[in-house]
Design a protein around this motif. Structure first.
Motif: not given
Length: 93
Positions: A33-40, A72-93
């Motif tokens: 769900s968080r990845i889908r949200k990032l994709r917009g 995949t997590l690293f690429l998403l983190s770089e592209r959207f400037r979100k931490s891997i923690d946020w992608i995995l747990r919804g915490e952080g930036n």
């Protein structure tokens, strides 16, 4: 395997103690769900090309039917400037 190791090392209970690896499982639906949200508004095909995966695999990740790789997590983190923690747990930036 890399995703599970990362999640298991970084999940804490409400008391701040790390949970045992055997007791934790990643919430793939929430991660997806968080990845889908990032994709917009970006098409799945375009995002999948960027990530180096198939559109079908991205769809499975977004629906919680598959786990993203660490790459995949690293690429998403770089592209959207979100931490891997946020992608995995919804915490952080």
């Amino acid at each position: 395997i890399c995703l599970m190791a990362y999640v298991n090392r970084n999940i804490q209970d409400s008391q701040g103690a790390f949970l045992a690896a055997s007791k934790t499982k990643p919430d793939l639906v929430a991660i997806g769900s968080r990845i889908r949200k990032l994709r917009g508004d970006t098409f799945q095909e375009e995002m999948a090309d960027y990530l180096g995966i198939s559109q079908g695999h991205l769809s499975k990740i977004e629906r919680g039917k598959g786990a993203p790789t660490i790459e995949t997590l690293f690429l998403l983190s770089e592209r959207f400037r979100k931490s891997i923690d946020w992608i995995l747990r919804g915490e952080g930036n």
